[in-house]
Design a protein around this motif. Structure first.
Motif, short mmCIF file in Angstrom:
data_model
loop_
_atom_site.label_atom_id
_atom_site.label_comp_id
_atom_site.label_asym_id
_atom_site.label_seq_id
_atom_site.Cartn_x
_atom_site.Cartn_y
_atom_site.Cartn_z
N SER A 12 0.83 -1.21 0.00
CA SER A 12 0.00 0.00 0.00
C SER A 12 0.87 1.25 0.00
CB SER A 12 -0.93 0.00 1.21
OG SER A 12 -1.82 -1.08 1.17
N ALA A 13 1.89 1.25 0.86
CA ALA A 13 2.80 2.40 0.92
C ALA A 13 3.57 2.55 -0.38
CB ALA A 13 3.77 2.22 2.09
N PHE A 14 3.95 1.43 -0.98
CA PHE A 14 4.68 1.46 -2.26
C PHE A 14 3.83 2.11 -3.35
CE2 PHE A 14 5.45 -0.34 -6.45
CZ PHE A 14 6.80 -0.10 -6.62
N ILE A 15 2.57 1.73 -3.43
CA ILE A 15 1.68 2.25 -4.47
C ILE A 15 1.47 3.75 -4.31
CG2 ILE A 15 -0.70 2.19 -5.34
CD1 ILE A 15 -0.70 -0.83 -4.69
N VAL A 16 1.29 4.18 -3.06
CA VAL A 16 1.09 5.61 -2.80
C VAL A 16 2.33 6.41 -3.21
CG1 VAL A 16 0.75 7.35 -1.01
CG2 VAL A 16 -0.59 5.25 -0.96
N LEU A 17 3.51 5.93 -2.78
CA LEU A 17 4.76 6.63 -3.12
C LEU A 17 5.03 6.58 -4.62
CD1 LEU A 17 7.03 5.47 -0.16
CD2 LEU A 17 6.21 7.79 -0.61
N PHE A 18 4.69 5.45 -5.25
CA PHE A 18 4.88 5.30 -6.70
C PHE A 18 4.10 6.38 -7.45
CE2 PHE A 18 3.64 3.63 -10.84
CZ PHE A 18 4.84 3.14 -11.34
N ALA A 19 2.86 6.61 -7.00
CA ALA A 19 2.01 7.60 -7.65
C ALA A 19 2.51 9.02 -7.42
CB ALA A 19 0.57 7.46 -7.16
N VAL A 20 3.02 9.27 -6.22
CA VAL A 20 3.46 10.63 -5.88
C VAL A 20 4.81 10.96 -6.52
CG1 VAL A 20 4.20 12.13 -3.98
CG2 VAL A 20 2.17 10.70 -3.73
N SER A 126 2.40 11.66 6.12
CA SER A 126 1.05 11.11 6.25
C SER A 126 1.09 9.59 6.42
CB SER A 126 0.22 11.46 5.01
OG SER A 126 0.10 12.85 4.86
N LEU A 127 1.96 8.92 5.66
CA LEU A 127 2.08 7.46 5.75
C LEU A 127 2.57 7.03 7.12
CD1 LEU A 127 3.68 6.58 2.28
CD2 LEU A 127 1.36 6.06 3.03
N ARG A 128 3.41 7.86 7.72
CA ARG A 128 3.98 7.52 9.03
C ARG A 128 2.90 7.38 10.10
NH1 ARG A 128 9.17 10.52 11.91
NH2 ARG A 128 9.52 8.93 13.49
N ALA A 129 1.79 8.10 9.88
CA ALA A 129 0.69 8.03 10.84
C ALA A 129 -0.16 6.77 10.65
CB ALA A 129 -0.20 9.26 10.70
N GLU A 130 0.04 6.08 9.50
CA GLU A 130 -0.79 4.92 9.18
C GLU A 130 -0.05 3.59 9.26
OE1 GLU A 130 -3.38 5.28 5.74
OE2 GLU A 130 -2.90 7.41 5.62
#
Length: 200
Positions: A12-20, A126-130
């Motif tokens: 999930s984190a990979f996909i978010v960072l990939f998009a950003v 933001s990811l660090r909070a999740e």
């Protein structure tokens, strides 16, 4: 450390960072920089951007607080830079003129603000909070490997697409980059206004 590892969270984190990070969307910019004679070093770009993001992940709030800058203001500043870069791509104009002694484009604008920019920084916080830190760090390392591969293959992509293809892709991703800048700006200006109203 690895007790907190969760492959689903990591993906999930990979996909978010990939998009950003969006290194694919940066290909037309990288090609344009090289055509202007500005060198792009794949190893340096990968290492520097990765190091910046790791550093900001662990010390971002502290660093911004030292300068009394909130994360929303930082993100808005990054959005403005991305906005003008998008205008360059769409309108075929040169806004960021390289008149200094350093002709290499690895640090600016590739590492910052394209790869390790305000969008990536705010996303990491933001990811660090999740998610657990280990999942985010593995996701970040995998993204940096992907960034390196794409940077090394940029020349082959350019030859495959040709001048016409690159021109069309440049315009298309210019609009995408513009949309990202607007989204980043509007999301954070709303948060900033809410924060300021709360302080009144």
């Amino acid at each position: 450390m690895f007790a907190a590892f969760d492959i689903q969270d990591m993906i999930s984190a990979f996909i978010v960072l990939f998009a950003v990070i969006d290194i694919i969307g940066s290909i037309p910019i990288i090609i344009d920089l090289r055509e202007k004679g500005r060198e792009v070093n794949a190893v340096k770009a990968t290492v520097y951007s990765g190091a910046l993001m790791v550093g900001f992940f662990y010390a971002g709030h502290l660093l911004l607080s030292l300068f009394r800058v909130d994360i929303e203001s930082f993100a808005i500043a990054g959005a403005l830079i991305i906005f003008f870069m998008a205008l360059e791509m769409i309108l075929d104009v040169e806004i960021f003129k390289n008149t200094g002694p350093i002709k290499e484009a690895t640090l600016v604008p590739l590492v910052f603000p394209l790869l390790a920019g305000a969008g990536a920084f705010t996303t990491l916080l933001s990811l660090r909070a999740e998610y657990a830190s280990v999942n985010i760090m593995i996701a970040l390392v995998l993204n940096m490997i992907w960034v390196y591969i794409v940077l090394k293959l940029t020349g082959k992509v350019e030859r495959f697409l040709g001048k016409g293809g690159i021109y069309v892709i440049r315009k298309f991703f210019g609009i995408i980059l513009l949309a990202i800048a607007v989204k980043l700006f509007t999301a954070n200006i709303t948060n900033l206004i809410t924060f300021l109203q709360g302080g009144l």
